[in-house]
Design a protein around this motif. Sequence first.
Motif, PDB file in Angstrom:
ATOM      1  N   LYS A 148       0.842  -1.202   0.000  1.00  0.00           N
ATOM      2  CA  LYS A 148       0.000   0.000   0.000  1.00  0.00           C
ATOM      3  C   LYS A 148       0.881   1.257   0.000  1.00  0.00           C
TER       4      LYS A 148
ATOM      5  N   LYS B 112       1.944   6.228  -7.189  1.00  0.00           N
ATOM      6  CA  LYS B 112       0.844   7.088  -7.631  1.00  0.00           C
ATOM      7  C   LYS B 112       1.264   8.554  -7.612  1.00  0.00           C
TER       8      LYS B 112
ATOM      9  N   ARG C  92       1.632  -8.479  -5.527  1.00  0.00           N
ATOM     10  CA  ARG C  92       0.228  -8.682  -5.143  1.00  0.00           C
ATOM     11  C   ARG C  92      -0.274 -10.039  -5.628  1.00  0.00           C
TER      12      ARG C  92
ATOM     13  N   ASP D 288      -5.516  -5.132  -4.666  1.00  0.00           N
ATOM     14  CA  ASP D 288      -5.420  -3.703  -4.384  1.00  0.00           C
ATOM     15  C   ASP D 288      -6.728  -3.268  -3.738  1.00  0.00           C
TER      16      ASP D 288
ATOM     17  N   GLN E   6       5.271  -0.203 -10.927  1.00  0.00           N
ATOM     18  CA  GLN E   6       3.892  -0.699 -10.891  1.00  0.00           C
ATOM     19  C   GLN E   6       3.836  -2.176 -11.221  1.00  0.00           C
TER      20      GLN E   6
ATOM     21  N   ILE F 245       4.926  -4.064  -8.134  1.00  0.00           N
ATOM     22  CA  ILE F 245       3.855  -4.090  -7.133  1.00  0.00           C
ATOM     23  C   ILE F 245       2.785  -5.110  -7.527  1.00  0.00           C
ATOM     24  N   ASN F 246       2.370  -5.081  -8.784  1.00  0.00           N
ATOM     25  CA  ASN F 246       1.340  -6.010  -9.246  1.00  0.00           C
ATOM     26  C   ASN F 246       1.805  -7.459  -9.157  1.00  0.00           C
TER      27      ASN F 246
ATOM     28  N   LYS G 214       4.047   1.472  -1.069  1.00  0.00           N
ATOM     29  CA  LYS G 214       4.725   1.548  -2.373  1.00  0.00           C
ATOM     30  C   LYS G 214       3.771   2.076  -3.434  1.00  0.00           C
ATOM     31  N   GLN G 215       2.510   1.628  -3.384  1.00  0.00           N
ATOM     32  CA  GLN G 215       1.529   2.080  -4.362  1.00  0.00           C
ATOM     33  C   GLN G 215       1.290   3.574  -4.244  1.00  0.00           C
ATOM     34  N   ARG G 216       1.233   4.079  -3.024  1.00  0.00           N
ATOM     35  CA  ARG G 216       1.035   5.516  -2.802  1.00  0.00           C
ATOM     36  C   ARG G 216       2.204   6.318  -3.383  1.00  0.00           C
TER      37      ARG G 216
END
Length: 63
Positions: free
Chosen positions: A15, A22, A45, A52, A38, A41-42, A17-19
């Motif tokens: 979360k 983004k 996940r 997500d 990205q 991250i994917n 890393k995603q922020r």
Amino acid sequence: MLDKVKLFLHKIQLKNKQRIVKDKFEKEGLTDDVLEQQVEINTLRRELDLPDDSEFIHGEFVQ
């Protein structure tokens, strides 16, 4: 119990890393670095089976 804790920590890390990705995307647009991060991250996940939180599931469809 330890597995649940590890999974929770992975979820928080993803979360965060995603922020960051983004924010970077909003500032720089889609760069090679943003895309690579990205994908990373994917991949994590998918490997950890952690969707997500921002994705909404309606029936069989993801938005």
